[in-house]
Design a protein around this motif. Structure first.
Motif, mmCIF file in Angstrom:
data_model
loop_
_atom_site.group_PDB
_atom_site.id
_atom_site.type_symbol
_atom_site.label_atom_id
_atom_site.label_comp_id
_atom_site.label_asym_id
_atom_site.label_seq_id
_atom_site.Cartn_x
_atom_site.Cartn_y
_atom_site.Cartn_z
ATOM 1 N N MET A 1 0.839 -1.196 0.000
ATOM 2 C CA MET A 1 0.000 0.000 0.000
ATOM 3 C C MET A 1 0.877 1.249 0.000
ATOM 4 O O MET A 1 0.787 2.076 -0.876
ATOM 5 N N GLY A 2 1.757 1.436 1.033
ATOM 6 C CA GLY A 2 2.722 2.518 1.039
ATOM 7 C C GLY A 2 2.151 3.856 0.651
ATOM 8 O O GLY A 2 1.330 4.424 1.346
ATOM 9 N N ASP A 3 2.604 4.342 -0.501
ATOM 10 C CA ASP A 3 2.280 5.688 -0.946
ATOM 11 C C ASP A 3 0.794 5.898 -1.218
ATOM 12 O O ASP A 3 0.301 7.001 -1.182
ATOM 13 N N ALA A 4 0.052 4.810 -1.474
ATOM 14 C CA ALA A 4 -1.346 4.920 -1.868
ATOM 15 C C ALA A 4 -2.220 5.487 -0.755
ATOM 16 O O ALA A 4 -3.290 5.982 -1.015
ATOM 17 N N ILE A 5 -1.777 5.381 0.530
ATOM 18 C CA ILE A 5 -2.645 5.839 1.608
ATOM 19 C C ILE A 5 -2.160 7.145 2.238
ATOM 20 O O ILE A 5 -2.681 7.571 3.255
ATOM 21 N N LYS A 6 -1.170 7.788 1.635
ATOM 22 C CA LYS A 6 -0.694 9.055 2.165
ATOM 23 C C LYS A 6 -1.518 10.202 1.577
ATOM 24 O O LYS A 6 -1.888 10.178 0.414
ATOM 25 N N LEU A 7 -1.778 11.188 2.417
ATOM 26 C CA LEU A 7 -2.602 12.321 2.000
ATOM 27 C C LEU A 7 -1.830 13.233 1.054
ATOM 28 O O LEU A 7 -0.749 13.718 1.390
ATOM 29 N N HIS A 8 -2.377 13.449 -0.125
ATOM 30 C CA HIS A 8 -1.824 14.378 -1.095
ATOM 31 C C HIS A 8 -2.796 15.537 -1.273
ATOM 32 O O HIS A 8 -4.010 15.351 -1.210
ATOM 33 N N ALA A 9 -2.258 16.716 -1.533
ATOM 34 C CA ALA A 9 -3.114 17.896 -1.698
ATOM 35 C C ALA A 9 -2.798 18.606 -3.000
ATOM 36 O O ALA A 9 -1.690 18.516 -3.532
ATOM 37 N N LEU A 10 -3.783 19.313 -3.507
ATOM 38 C CA LEU A 10 -3.672 20.054 -4.755
ATOM 39 C C LEU A 10 -3.879 21.535 -4.468
ATOM 40 O O LEU A 10 -4.725 21.909 -3.657
ATOM 41 N N LEU A 11 -3.097 22.359 -5.171
ATOM 42 C CA LEU A 11 -3.243 23.805 -5.038
ATOM 43 C C LEU A 11 -3.211 24.399 -6.435
ATOM 44 O O LEU A 11 -2.189 24.344 -7.120
ATOM 45 N N GLY A 12 -4.342 24.926 -6.874
ATOM 46 C CA GLY A 12 -4.431 25.507 -8.203
ATOM 47 C C GLY A 12 -4.390 27.020 -8.154
ATOM 48 O O GLY A 12 -4.651 27.639 -7.119
ATOM 49 N N GLY A 13 -4.047 27.616 -9.290
ATOM 50 C CA GLY A 13 -4.042 29.062 -9.354
ATOM 51 C C GLY A 13 -3.455 29.551 -10.662
ATOM 52 O O GLY A 13 -2.859 28.783 -11.418
ATOM 53 N N THR A 14 -3.645 30.825 -10.932
ATOM 54 C CA THR A 14 -3.026 31.429 -12.104
ATOM 55 C C THR A 14 -1.529 31.607 -11.881
ATOM 56 O O THR A 14 -0.738 31.526 -12.811
ATOM 57 N N PHE A 15 -1.146 31.844 -10.605
ATOM 58 C CA PHE A 15 0.257 32.013 -10.233
ATOM 59 C C PHE A 15 0.921 33.082 -11.110
ATOM 60 O O PHE A 15 1.887 32.828 -11.818
ATOM 61 N N GLU A 16 0.378 34.292 -10.990
ATOM 62 C CA GLU A 16 0.886 35.389 -11.817
ATOM 63 C C GLU A 16 1.240 36.613 -10.988
ATOM 64 O O GLU A 16 0.534 37.608 -11.020
ATOM 65 N N PRO A 17 2.376 36.527 -10.266
ATOM 66 C CA PRO A 17 3.296 35.392 -10.143
ATOM 67 C C PRO A 17 3.018 34.586 -8.870
ATOM 68 O O PRO A 17 2.269 35.023 -7.998
ATOM 69 N N ILE A 18 3.634 33.416 -8.756
ATOM 70 C CA ILE A 18 3.600 32.651 -7.513
ATOM 71 C C ILE A 18 4.356 33.435 -6.445
ATOM 72 O O ILE A 18 5.343 34.123 -6.741
ATOM 73 N N HIS A 19 3.885 33.383 -5.183
ATOM 74 C CA HIS A 19 4.484 34.199 -4.123
ATOM 75 C C HIS A 19 4.355 33.498 -2.780
ATOM 76 O O HIS A 19 3.807 32.390 -2.682
ATOM 77 N N TYR A 20 4.874 34.161 -1.743
ATOM 78 C CA TYR A 20 4.871 33.552 -0.408
ATOM 79 C C TYR A 20 3.458 33.313 0.121
ATOM 80 O O TYR A 20 3.248 32.446 0.964
ATOM 81 N N GLY A 21 2.486 34.071 -0.367
ATOM 82 C CA GLY A 21 1.105 33.848 0.054
ATOM 83 C C GLY A 21 0.554 32.524 -0.437
ATOM 84 O O GLY A 21 -0.416 32.002 0.127
ATOM 85 N N HIS A 22 1.144 31.957 -1.490
ATOM 86 C CA HIS A 22 0.801 30.611 -1.928
ATOM 87 C C HIS A 22 1.593 29.560 -1.138
ATOM 88 O O HIS A 22 1.049 28.552 -0.695
ATOM 89 N N LEU A 23 2.890 29.808 -0.992
ATOM 90 C CA LEU A 23 3.813 28.777 -0.515
ATOM 91 C C LEU A 23 3.803 28.604 0.999
ATOM 92 O O LEU A 23 3.768 27.469 1.501
ATOM 93 N N GLN A 24 3.831 29.701 1.735
ATOM 94 C CA GLN A 24 3.960 29.580 3.190
ATOM 95 C C GLN A 24 2.741 28.937 3.859
ATOM 96 O O GLN A 24 2.909 28.050 4.712
ATOM 97 N N PRO A 25 1.498 29.310 3.501
ATOM 98 C CA PRO A 25 0.362 28.599 4.094
ATOM 99 C C PRO A 25 0.336 27.115 3.716
ATOM 100 O O PRO A 25 -0.036 26.276 4.545
ATOM 101 N N ALA A 26 0.746 26.772 2.487
ATOM 102 C CA ALA A 26 0.775 25.360 2.082
ATOM 103 C C ALA A 26 1.783 24.579 2.910
ATOM 104 O O ALA A 26 1.525 23.431 3.312
#
Length: 226
Positions: free
Chosen positions: A1-26
């Motif tokens: 099983m291994g990796d199949a049961i680990k929680l993965h998350a998605l973060l979408g956006g225009t990222f224009e540009p990507i910044h600390y407000g995207h990265l630090q909360p994640a």
């Protein structure tokens, strides 16, 4: 099983540009709920929204530079490669089909997005495919718009991070992440006004913006009409 049961998350956006407000909360969210991976998904912009100033290739390159060397993050290009508007629900359907019914999946949104979730395409189906991880946003109320929406939120609400790992979808988790009050609009505005924005985004991204000449002072209006 291994990796199949680990929680993965998605973060979408225009990222224009990507910044600390995207990265630090994640990153804070990953530490709080035990995220193994956060997949960043740059998206194309629907026709009814202004087109980004940066090209798709430039936006993607800024994401690559921002996450280089950080094993928490990965890049997914599927929404960028679509010629039609991308709907979150359709992307989640694809990912669920790829990763199977047992993989815990989460979609990261801000409090502002939760408050308008009822305007999303097929929003009632979202929790069939993922959990919603909601990051605090400065200045937004906590109550939903109607009693019906408040009941929907409360029925799915959990404060148990372990439950996110143990179930594939269906929960709303309100995260006490850092209140990073940064917007891409603020960064672009600063650049247009010839002010520094280096405190708001990773150095590699700031350097790239300089090299590419992005978000320079706009042309005067009389020049735009010629």
């Amino acid at each position: 099983m291994g990796d199949a049961i680990k929680l993965h998350a998605l973060l979408g956006g225009t990222f224009e540009p990507i910044h600390y407000g995207h990265l630090q909360p994640a990153e804070a969210l990953a530490a709080k709920v035990g995220l193994q991976k956060v997949t960043l998904m740059p998206n194309n912009v629907p026709p009814h929204r202004p087109q980004p100033e940066a090209t798709p290739a430039q936006r993607v390159e800024m994401v690559r530079l921002a996450i280089a060397g950080n094993p928490l993050f990965e890049l997914d290009m599927r929404e960028m490669q679509r010629s039609t508007p991308s709907y979150t629900l359709e992307t989640l359907e694809e990912l669920r089909a790829e990763r199977g019914p047992r993989q815990p999946l989460a979609f990261i949104i801000g409090q502002d997005s939760l408050l308008t979730i009822h305007k999303w395409h097929r929003w009632q189906e979202l929790l069939s495919f993922c959990h919603l991880l909601v990051c605090q946003r400065p200045g937004y109320r906590s109550e939903m718009e109607t009693p019906e929406l408040q009941r929907w939120r409360d029925e799915h609400l959990t404060r148990d991070a372990l439950l996110l790992q143990q179930t594939p979808a269906g929960k709303v988790f309100l995260a006490e992440t850092p209140l990073v009050d940064i917007s891409a609009t603020e960064i672009r505005t600063r650049r247009h006004q010839d002010k520094s924005s280096s405190d708001l985004l990773p150095p590699a991204v700031s350097d790239y913006i300089d090299r590419e000449g992005l978000y320079r002072n706009p042309l005067p209006r009389d020049m735009l009409r010629r």
